[in-house]
Design a protein around this motif. Structure first.
Motif, PDB file in Angstrom:
ATOM      1  N   PRO A 274       0.725  -0.524   0.139  1.00  0.00           N
ATOM      2  CA  PRO A 274      -0.093   0.380   0.136  1.00  0.00           C
ATOM      3  C   PRO A 274       0.783   0.538  -0.022  1.00  0.00           C
ATOM      4  CG  PRO A 274       0.353  -0.877   2.460  1.00  0.00           C
ATOM      5  CD  PRO A 274       0.808  -1.767   1.557  1.00  0.00           C
ATOM      6  N   MET A 275      -0.126   2.409  -0.510  1.00  0.00           N
ATOM      7  CA  MET A 275       0.785   3.125  -0.326  1.00  0.00           C
ATOM      8  C   MET A 275       1.041   4.160   0.586  1.00  0.00           C
ATOM      9  SD  MET A 275       0.147   4.744  -4.636  1.00  0.00           S
ATOM     10  CE  MET A 275       0.332   6.495  -3.623  1.00  0.00           C
ATOM     11  N   ARG A 276       0.665   3.858   1.968  1.00  0.00           N
ATOM     12  CA  ARG A 276       0.123   4.607   3.284  1.00  0.00           C
ATOM     13  C   ARG A 276       0.948   2.995   4.124  1.00  0.00           C
ATOM     14  NH1 ARG A 276      -2.426   3.957   8.285  1.00  0.00           N
ATOM     15  NH2 ARG A 276      -4.166   2.400   7.054  1.00  0.00           N
ATOM     16  N   HIS A 277       1.275   3.069   5.071  1.00  0.00           N
ATOM     17  CA  HIS A 277       1.783   2.366   6.433  1.00  0.00           C
ATOM     18  C   HIS A 277       1.938   3.374   7.744  1.00  0.00           C
ATOM     19  CE1 HIS A 277       3.057  -0.956   8.800  1.00  0.00           C
ATOM     20  NE2 HIS A 277       3.347  -0.588   9.436  1.00  0.00           N
ATOM     21  N   GLY A 278       0.637   2.808   8.470  1.00  0.00           N
ATOM     22  CA  GLY A 278       0.652   3.579  10.255  1.00  0.00           C
ATOM     23  C   GLY A 278       1.119   5.326   9.641  1.00  0.00           C
ATOM     24  N   HIS A 306      -2.616  15.729  -4.320  1.00  0.00           N
ATOM     25  CA  HIS A 306      -4.181  16.079  -4.456  1.00  0.00           C
ATOM     26  C   HIS A 306      -4.438  15.379  -3.312  1.00  0.00           C
ATOM     27  CE1 HIS A 306      -8.278  17.032  -5.237  1.00  0.00           C
ATOM     28  NE2 HIS A 306      -9.102  15.386  -5.471  1.00  0.00           N
ATOM     29  N   TYR A 307      -4.422  13.485  -3.877  1.00  0.00           N
ATOM     30  CA  TYR A 307      -5.144  12.768  -2.417  1.00  0.00           C
ATOM     31  C   TYR A 307      -4.711  13.016  -1.220  1.00  0.00           C
ATOM     32  CZ  TYR A 307      -7.307  10.636  -6.735  1.00  0.00           C
ATOM     33  OH  TYR A 307      -7.961  10.252  -7.479  1.00  0.00           O
ATOM     34  N   GLY A 326      -8.054   5.961   4.381  1.00  0.00           N
ATOM     35  CA  GLY A 326      -8.668   6.067   2.997  1.00  0.00           C
ATOM     36  C   GLY A 326      -7.282   6.291   1.695  1.00  0.00           C
ATOM     37  N   TYR A 327      -6.502   7.289   2.368  1.00  0.00           N
ATOM     38  CA  TYR A 327      -5.008   7.552   1.234  1.00  0.00           C
ATOM     39  C   TYR A 327      -4.762   6.859   0.118  1.00  0.00           C
ATOM     40  CZ  TYR A 327      -0.989   9.305  -1.186  1.00  0.00           C
ATOM     41  OH  TYR A 327       0.074   8.918  -1.973  1.00  0.00           O
ATOM     42  N   SER A 328      -4.333   5.500   0.752  1.00  0.00           N
ATOM     43  CA  SER A 328      -3.476   4.921   0.179  1.00  0.00           C
ATOM     44  C   SER A 328      -4.985   4.127  -1.082  1.00  0.00           C
ATOM     45  CB  SER A 328      -3.246   3.054   0.463  1.00  0.00           C
ATOM     46  OG  SER A 328      -2.098   2.534  -0.168  1.00  0.00           O
ATOM     47  N   ASP A 329      -6.021   3.340  -1.176  1.00  0.00           N
ATOM     48  CA  ASP A 329      -6.685   2.952  -1.528  1.00  0.00           C
ATOM     49  C   ASP A 329      -7.521   3.771  -2.961  1.00  0.00           C
ATOM     50  OD1 ASP A 329      -6.945   0.732  -0.879  1.00  0.00           O
ATOM     51  OD2 ASP A 329      -8.485   0.814   0.477  1.00  0.00           O
ATOM     52  N   LYS A 330      -7.285   4.967  -2.391  1.00  0.00           N
ATOM     53  CA  LYS A 330      -7.948   6.092  -3.537  1.00  0.00           C
ATOM     54  C   LYS A 330      -6.542   6.570  -4.425  1.00  0.00           C
ATOM     55  CE  LYS A 330     -11.099   9.239  -1.329  1.00  0.00           C
ATOM     56  NZ  LYS A 330     -11.690  10.910  -0.585  1.00  0.00           N
ATOM     57  N   ALA A 331      -5.440   7.026  -3.443  1.00  0.00           N
ATOM     58  CA  ALA A 331      -3.986   6.841  -5.002  1.00  0.00           C
ATOM     59  C   ALA A 331      -3.783   5.409  -5.815  1.00  0.00           C
ATOM     60  CB  ALA A 331      -3.138   7.495  -4.293  1.00  0.00           C
ATOM     61  N   LEU A 332      -4.355   4.704  -5.660  1.00  0.00           N
ATOM     62  CA  LEU A 332      -3.594   3.409  -5.917  1.00  0.00           C
ATOM     63  C   LEU A 332      -4.789   2.698  -6.909  1.00  0.00           C
ATOM     64  CD1 LEU A 332      -2.609   0.860  -3.302  1.00  0.00           C
ATOM     65  CD2 LEU A 332      -1.128   1.944  -5.714  1.00  0.00           C
TER      66      LEU A 332
END
Ligand code: APR
Ligand code: PHB
Length: 389
Positions: A274-278, A306-307, A326-332
């Motif tokens: 994912p694009m976020r961890h913790g 932007h996200y 929610g950042y990772s899912d939106k960006a990915l």
């Protein structure tokens, strides 16, 4: 030192995010390994989608972009003798803006001081700590002295080779990768472009791209084997090859000149998820790479930002922890679509060494289909101008 968001990397992703947070009154500090001149010396693509232009407008940093950027209503795919024009404006009602990444970065850099965005250049030994928890921190040294920034969120905007992605445990993150069996040799020259719109060419000798930075500065590329070195390509050889691959019409309008810059870059598709961890968010090349066919690299960095800005605003202004989650899912979701487009345009426009007659026939059939189908052209056009954010 203490701040709300520590941004690692002052490329376009880090600077854009820093300005957006500053504008909303969220405290941040940007740290960068290189000097400002080094950052500006890197030549990258120069085609801006709506998302990138919008962020510059929102920041009120679009004056030079509006004055000097060239709006392009279309671009061309060339296959031997044939030129297929993709009418971006007619098919989507939108356009792209040709404006170098270097210039956009310069605009963001110039505004840092006047807007009080703190950017610390030439830092060494950057390390991210405790990204799993609520009190992460970053350590580095500057001029030999050790420093520490305590923060609530770290934004990893440090490009493909930076340390941020590596701070995510291997058990959490996954790499998706494809390397290509060629590189792009790019040449920048102060000569007028051979055509008023970009031309991507698939010639039997290989790929070529005619692009530009302005009405007096051109940027061209040819694909070359990864084993080639820049010494193998004196300027005249590059111009000769471009003239053949771009076809007689473009060659007739091509002005040659000495290279201001010439370099070979490998092509890669890469996604880290994912694009976020913790408390760590990854943005831009830190999380993904696209091959340059389609010019999506900078624009994807802008859509991540932007996200990320939306998530951080939700978190710091409204106390919404789900915004960060929610950042990772939106960006990915957007990253994967741009990866697909960049990969498929690369597949269509290059001669791969392993290709046989069947693969070549597939390219010809696809170009024929594109040439004859408004639906196919629309699909390319909507991806090229940029999918919605
Ligand atoms: N510490 C601090 N900064 C670092 C470190 C580090 N250890 N490692 C790398 N950096 C910096 C780099 O020097 C660079 O200035 O992070 C910055 C990352 O910038 P870019 O590589 O330009 O990546 P990004 O901002 O995500 O922009 C994406 O750039 O690579 C192109 O094609 C890509 O156009 C796209 C855009
Ligand atoms: C460039 O102008 O450098 C450029 C343009 C379009 C691309 C890649 C690079 O797809």
């Amino acid at each position: 030192m203490k701040t709300q968001v520590c941004i690692v990397g002052a490329g376009p992703a880090g600077l854009l995010l820093g300005h957006l947070l500053r504008a909303e009154g969220i405290e941040c500090v940007v740290i960068e390994r290189r000097s400002p001149d080094y950052v500006l010396g890197r030549i990258r693509a120069g085609v801006l989608e709506r998302v990138t232009v919008s962020l510059m407008e929102r920041l009120g940093l679009d004056a030079r972009l509006k004055a000097e950027g060239l709006p392009h209503d279309g671009f061309n795919l060339a296959d031997g003798e044939r030129l297929v024009r993709i009418d971006l404006a007619g098919l989507t009602g939108q356009h792209v803006v040709v404006y170098g990444q270097t210039e956009l970065t310069r605009d963001l850099m110039d505004a840092s001081e006047e807007r009080g965005l703190e950017v610390i250049y030439e830092v060494e030994d950057v390390a991210l700590h405790d990204v799993d928890g609520d009190a992460p921190f970053v350590t580095f040294s500057k001029g030999g002295a050790g420093q520490r920034i305590d923060c609530r969120i770290i934004a990893g905007c440090d490009g493909f080779h930076g340390p941020s992605r590596r701070a995510v445990p291997a058990s959490v993150g996954k790499d998706y990768e494809r390397e290509y069996p060629f590189g792009w040799l790019g040449i920048l020259a102060d000569v007028p472009p051979c055509n008023h719109e970009l031309i991507y060419a698939n010639h039997e000798r290989g790929f070529a791209l005619a692009s530009m930075r302005s009405k007096t500065r051109s940027r061209y590329y040819v694909d070359v084997p990864l084993t080639d070195r820049i010494e193998d390509w004196p300027d005249e050889r590059v111009w000769d090859e471009l003239a053949i691959r771009l076809g007689p019409e473009a060659a007739a309008h091509m002005t040659r000149g000495p290279a201001l810059e010439k370099s070979i870059a490998p092509l890669r598709s890469f996604v880290f998820a994912p694009m976020r961890h913790g408390s760590l968010l990854l943005c831009g090349d830190a999380a993904h790479i696209v091959p340059p066919t389609g010019a999506k690299g900078l624009n994807l960095a802008a859509s991540d930002v932007h996200y990320a800005a939306e998530a951080l605003l939700g978190f710091f202004k409204r106390g919404d922890a789900d915004a960060i989650a929610g950042y990772s899912d939106k960006a990915l979701a957007r990253v994967w679509k741009s990866e697909r487009f960049s990969w498929s345009l690369t597949r269509l426009m290059h001669r791969f060494p392993e290709d046989g007659p069947f693969e070549r026939a597939m390219q010809v059939a696809e170009l024929d289909y594109i040439a004859s189908s408004r639906a196919a052209q629309t699909s390319i056009a909507e991806n090229y101008v940029g999918l919605p954010v």
